[in-house]
Design an enzyme around this catalytic site. Structure first.
Site, PDB file in Angstrom:
ATOM      1  N   ARG A  85       0.854  -1.262   0.042  1.00 48.48           N
ATOM      2  CA  ARG A  85      -0.362  -0.263   0.340  1.00 48.48           C
ATOM      3  C   ARG A  85       1.089   1.093  -0.374  1.00 48.48           C
ATOM      4  NH1 ARG A  85      -3.146  -2.387   3.894  1.00 48.48           N
ATOM      5  NH2 ARG A  85      -2.344  -0.855   5.456  1.00 48.48           N
ATOM      6  N   GLN A 123      -8.296  12.691  18.456  1.00 51.01           N
ATOM      7  CA  GLN A 123      -8.455  11.085  17.329  1.00 51.01           C
ATOM      8  C   GLN A 123      -7.356  11.159  16.057  1.00 51.01           C
ATOM      9  OE1 GLN A 123     -12.826  10.306  18.002  1.00 51.01           O
ATOM     10  NE2 GLN A 123     -12.457  12.623  18.527  1.00 51.01           N
ATOM     11  N   VAL A 125      -5.165  10.870  13.531  1.00 54.43           N
ATOM     12  CA  VAL A 125      -3.303   9.962  13.649  1.00 54.43           C
ATOM     13  C   VAL A 125      -2.751  10.867  12.568  1.00 54.43           C
ATOM     14  CG1 VAL A 125      -4.286   7.937  13.956  1.00 54.43           C
ATOM     15  CG2 VAL A 125      -3.792   8.681  11.779  1.00 54.43           C
ATOM     16  N   ASP A 126      -2.846  12.519  11.971  1.00 54.48           N
ATOM     17  CA  ASP A 126      -2.479  13.002  11.139  1.00 54.48           C
ATOM     18  C   ASP A 126      -0.945  13.671  11.565  1.00 54.48           C
ATOM     19  OD1 ASP A 126      -2.889  15.347  12.285  1.00 54.48           O
ATOM     20  OD2 ASP A 126      -4.898  15.214  10.772  1.00 54.48           O
ATOM     21  N   HIS A 141      -5.605   7.604  19.336  1.00 56.68           N
ATOM     22  CA  HIS A 141      -5.801   6.895  18.330  1.00 56.68           C
ATOM     23  C   HIS A 141      -4.203   6.872  17.899  1.00 56.68           C
ATOM     24  CE1 HIS A 141     -10.518   7.046  17.663  1.00 56.68           C
ATOM     25  NE2 HIS A 141     -10.343   6.168  18.556  1.00 56.68           N
ATOM     26  N   CYS A 149       5.055  -0.424  20.403  1.00 61.01           N
ATOM     27  CA  CYS A 149       5.872  -2.620  20.945  1.00 61.01           C
ATOM     28  C   CYS A 149       4.005  -2.981  21.182  1.00 61.01           C
ATOM     29  CB  CYS A 149       6.251  -2.288  21.562  1.00 61.01           C
ATOM     30  SG  CYS A 149       6.633  -3.837  22.373  1.00 61.01           S
ATOM     31  N   CYS A 169      10.509  -5.581  18.653  1.00 53.18           N
ATOM     32  CA  CYS A 169      11.094  -4.244  19.777  1.00 53.18           C
ATOM     33  C   CYS A 169      11.869  -4.746  20.169  1.00 53.18           C
ATOM     34  CB  CYS A 169      10.063  -4.569  20.852  1.00 53.18           C
ATOM     35  SG  CYS A 169      10.545  -3.276  22.198  1.00 53.18           S
ATOM     36  N   THR A 210     -15.300  16.688  16.061  1.00 51.17           N
ATOM     37  CA  THR A 210     -15.415  15.292  16.642  1.00 51.17           C
ATOM     38  C   THR A 210     -17.535  15.244  16.075  1.00 51.17           C
ATOM     39  OG1 THR A 210     -15.004  13.877  17.456  1.00 51.17           O
ATOM     40  CG2 THR A 210     -15.363  15.772  18.572  1.00 51.17           C
ATOM     41  N   ASN A 235     -18.129  22.989  16.108  1.00 52.75           N
ATOM     42  CA  ASN A 235     -17.801  21.817  14.231  1.00 52.75           C
ATOM     43  C   ASN A 235     -18.632  23.226  13.284  1.00 52.75           C
ATOM     44  OD1 ASN A 235     -19.310  19.593  13.048  1.00 52.75           O
ATOM     45  ND2 ASN A 235     -18.530  18.257  14.951  1.00 52.75           N
TER      46      ASN A 235
END
Ligand code: OAD
Length: 272
Positions: A85, A123, A125-126, A141, A149, A169, A210, A235
Site C-alpha cells: 500500500r 482522535q 493520527v495525522d 488513536h 511495541c 521491539c 468531532t 463543528n
C-alpha cells in the site's frame, strides 16, 4: 465595514459573535480546560473526514471491523500488505503525507501557550497538532509517524518499513505495529490512562471537529459534561452532543478558533 459593537472587528456575516464571546468567557473562567479534537479539525488541511457528506467512509464504506485480528493472525502478511500500500498510496495516505497544520491547529497551540488550554486529546493520527506546536497532547488513536511495541508500548519513529518483517521491539522483543489504533484494537493502556486523567480534571472542554460518536474518546466528553464542565463545540454541523453544550458554534474550526483566541487575548493581561 466595521461594527462598533464588535470592538472594531469586521461585521459578523455568520452571526457567531455572541457565541464566540460566550466561549471566551467560559475559557477565561476555567482552570483546567481540555480539548477533544476529531477529523474535522484537519479537514481544512486537506485530510478527508470519515463520516459526513464528503467523508471517506460515506464514499467508500467503513473498513472491516476485524483489522487487528488480521494483524494478530499473520503479522508478516499484514506488514507485507502495508508495504504494497505504501508503494501505491490511497487517497487518505496521500492527503496525510501532504497535510500541514491549519489555523485551527495553530489557534489551539496558541491557547496552550497562553496557559488557557491545559491539554489536547486528539482522535487524529495525522500529527498536525504536534507540528503546530501543541506540547500537552494525547493522541488517543495513535500517530501515523510512530511505531509501537504491542508488548511494552515503547514508541519510535516510523519512517520506513523495517527490513525484517514482522519487526520486533529492541527492548522486549514484542511485536511492532504502527502506532495508529486499528479497528478492533484496544486503545493502548498508557494513552487511555493519560486521556482519562486529563478529561477527568477538565472543568471545561472544547469539542472540535468531532462527531462525538466513537468510544472511548466520546465518553471523555460525556464524562466531563456529567461532572458539570461546560462544553464548547465547534463543528461544521450539529452533533449528538450539541444540545448539551454550553455553546455550540457551527462553522469551520479554522475560522472560528482563531476568532476565539483573538478575542480572548484582548482580555488577558499584556505580557511583560
Ligand atoms: P468524523 O469524520 O466522524 O467527523 C468529522 C466531524 O468534523 C463531523 O462532525 C463534521 O461535521 C466535522 N467537520 C468537518 N469539517 C469541519 C471543519 N472544517 N471545521 C469543524 N468541523 C468540521 O471524525 P471523528 O468524529 O473524529 O478512529 O471520528 C472519530 C473516529 O472515527 C476516528 O478517529 C476514527 C473513526 O473510527 C479510528 O480510526 C480509530
Amino acid at each position: 465595514m466595521n461594527n462598533a459593537a464588535s470592538g472594531g472587528e469586521p461585521t459578523d456575516p455568520n452571526g457567531h459573535l455572541p457565541d464566540v464571546q460566550r466561549a471566551v468567557e467560559i475559557l477565561l473562567a476555567a482552570h483546567h480546560c481540555a480539548a477533544l479534537t476529531g477529523a474535522g479539525i484537519s479537514a481544512e488541511s486537506g485530510v478527508p473526514t470519515f463520516r459526513g457528506k464528503d467523508g471517506l467512509w460515506t464514499k467508500q464504506g467503513e473498513p472491516p471491523p476485524n483489522q487487528y485480528r488480521l494483524f494478530q493472525d499473520d503479522p508478516a502478511a499484514w506488514w507485507r500488505r502495508l508495504q504494497a500500500r505504501r508503494e501505491d498510496p490511497d487517497e487518505l495516505a496521500t492527503a496525510l503525507a501532504e497535510a500541514v497544520p491549519n489555523d485551527a491547529h495553530f489557534a489551539l497551540a496558541e491557547l496552550e501557550r497562553l496557559g488557557v488550554l491545559k491539554h489536547t486529546i486528539t482522535q487524529n493520527v495525522d500529527g498536525l497538532h504536534r507540528l503546530a506546536g501543541s506540547a500537552r497532547l494525547t493522541e488517543i488513536h495513535g500517530n501515523r509517524a510512530l511505531l509501537r511495541c504491542t508488548r511494552c508500548n515503547d514508541r519510535r519513529p516510523f519512517d520506513e518499513i523495517p527490513e525484517a518483517l514482522p519487526p520486533h521491539c529492541e527492548r522486549c522483543h514484542g511485536l511492532l505495529k504502527p502506532d495508529t489504533v486499528m479497528f478492533g484494537e484496544p486503545i493502548p493502556r498508557d494513552t487511555l490512562v493519560a486521556a482519562m486523567a486529563e478529561a477527568g480534571r477538565a472543568d471545561c472542554m472544547l469539542l472540535i471537529g468531532t462527531t462525538a460518536l466513537v468510544s472511548p474518546a466520546a465518553d471523555l466528553a460525556w464524562e466531563a459534561y456529567s461532572r458539570g464542565a461546560p462544553l464548547i463545540e465547534i463543528n461544521l454541523d450539529p452533533t449528538v452532543i450539541s444540545d448539551r453544550c454550553a455553546v455550540a458554534i457551527h462553522g469551520k474550526a479554522g475560522e472560528i478558533l482563531p476568532r476565539i483566541v483573538d478575542r480572548l487575548k484582548r482580555r488577558l493581561p499584556a505580557a511583560p
